[in-house]
Scaffold this active site. Structure first.
Site, PDB file in Angstrom:
ATOM      1  N   CYS A 134       0.835  -1.199   0.000  1.00 43.99           N
ATOM      2  CA  CYS A 134       0.000   0.000   0.000  1.00 43.99           C
ATOM      3  C   CYS A 134       0.874   1.255   0.000  1.00 43.99           C
ATOM      4  CB  CYS A 134      -0.973  -0.048   1.179  1.00 43.99           C
ATOM      5  SG  CYS A 134      -2.381   1.073   1.024  1.00 43.99           S
ATOM      6  N   HIS A 146      -3.253  -5.866   1.164  1.00 40.66           N
ATOM      7  CA  HIS A 146      -2.543  -6.055   2.429  1.00 40.66           C
ATOM      8  C   HIS A 146      -2.447  -7.533   2.823  1.00 40.66           C
ATOM      9  CE1 HIS A 146      -2.378  -1.801   3.916  1.00 40.66           C
ATOM     10  NE2 HIS A 146      -3.364  -1.672   3.046  1.00 40.66           N
ATOM     11  N   GLU A 155      -0.630  -8.800   5.106  1.00 42.77           N
ATOM     12  CA  GLU A 155      -0.513  -8.895   6.562  1.00 42.77           C
ATOM     13  C   GLU A 155      -1.881  -8.890   7.242  1.00 42.77           C
ATOM     14  OE1 GLU A 155      -0.849  -4.487   5.890  1.00 42.77           O
ATOM     15  OE2 GLU A 155       0.021  -6.211   4.836  1.00 42.77           O
TER      16      GLU A 155
END
Length: 228
Positions: free
Chosen positions: A86, A195, A197
């Protein structure tokens, strides 16, 4: 393997990244401030999402000049894995580690939702745990995720299999050729808007992102076994 999570003023996904590495992946990880002058001792570098320096001028434009960035560039040139997610992707673009630029989403609105990605290249150190053509669910959260590059750059990305992820079905931001993630020519720098994560634990709704981090560790271990 030891990871560095770079923390810029305005980063807000650094804790997500840290816990994905520490708790879900089970590897060593440390926060490294933007003021750091060395990344000695780290095997991989992670640039998290957020709004570094408030996204003033352009997203990632000021962070690119942070004290730590020459060390990030040096790590990339040394062949260490560097992942920008991002805002981290935006910083990599501004730093010239990846080609292209980011524009506002076509909708001109901030988008935060799960997306379906297609793994276009499973033969990278970031994707070797996936299969070619596999579809995975990874969330996005951005206002400037509309990836753009000129026709020559796009042809180079396609011809050299450097488009790693594309949006499958719905393109949430209008990025050219549905691009969600690309790698550099050497294959050790990945930038992506979604994302991983935030998709590293089943409690978050998907564990599809964990394979990306597992891929990095697998490649690092294999490389170090060869060089030992």
């Amino acid at each position: 393997m030891k990871f560095a999570v770079i923390v810029f003023p305005g980063s807000n996904c650094d804790a997500d990244m840290y816990h994905a590495i520490k708790d879900s992946l089970g590897e060593d990880v440390e926060y490294v401030p933007h003021t750091a002058s060395s990344l000695e001792g780290f095997d991989g570098v992670l640039l998290p999402g957020g709004f570094s320096y408030g996204d003033y001028l352009r997203s990632g434009a000021i962070a690119r000049f942070s004290n730590v960035m020459p060390e990030v560039i040096r790590a990339a040139e040394a062949g260490k894995p560097v992942l920008g997610v991002c805002n981290g992707f935006q910083i990599l673009l501004e730093a010239g580690l990846l080609p292209g630029a980011m524009r506002r989403n076509d909708s001109l609105k901030f988008i935060c939702k799960p997306t379906i990605l297609k793994v276009e290249n499973a033969n990278t150190q970031f994707t070797n745990a996936y299969t070619e053509g596999e579809t995975i669910q990874i969330p996005v959260a951005h206002g400037e995720g509309n990836y753009y590059c000129d026709e020559r750059t796009l042809s180079e990305l396609k011809d050299n299999n450097r488009i790693v992820f594309t949006y499958d079905g719905e393109n949430p931001n209008g990025s050219v050729s549905d691009i969600a993630g690309i790698i550099n020519e050497q294959g050790n720098v990945l930038g992506m808007m979604p994302h991983p994560e935030r998709a590293a634990d089943s409690l978050l709704g998907s564990k599809d992102g964990l394979k990306l981090f597992q891929s990095i560790v697998k490649s690092w271990r294999e490389s170090n076994a060869v060089n030992a």
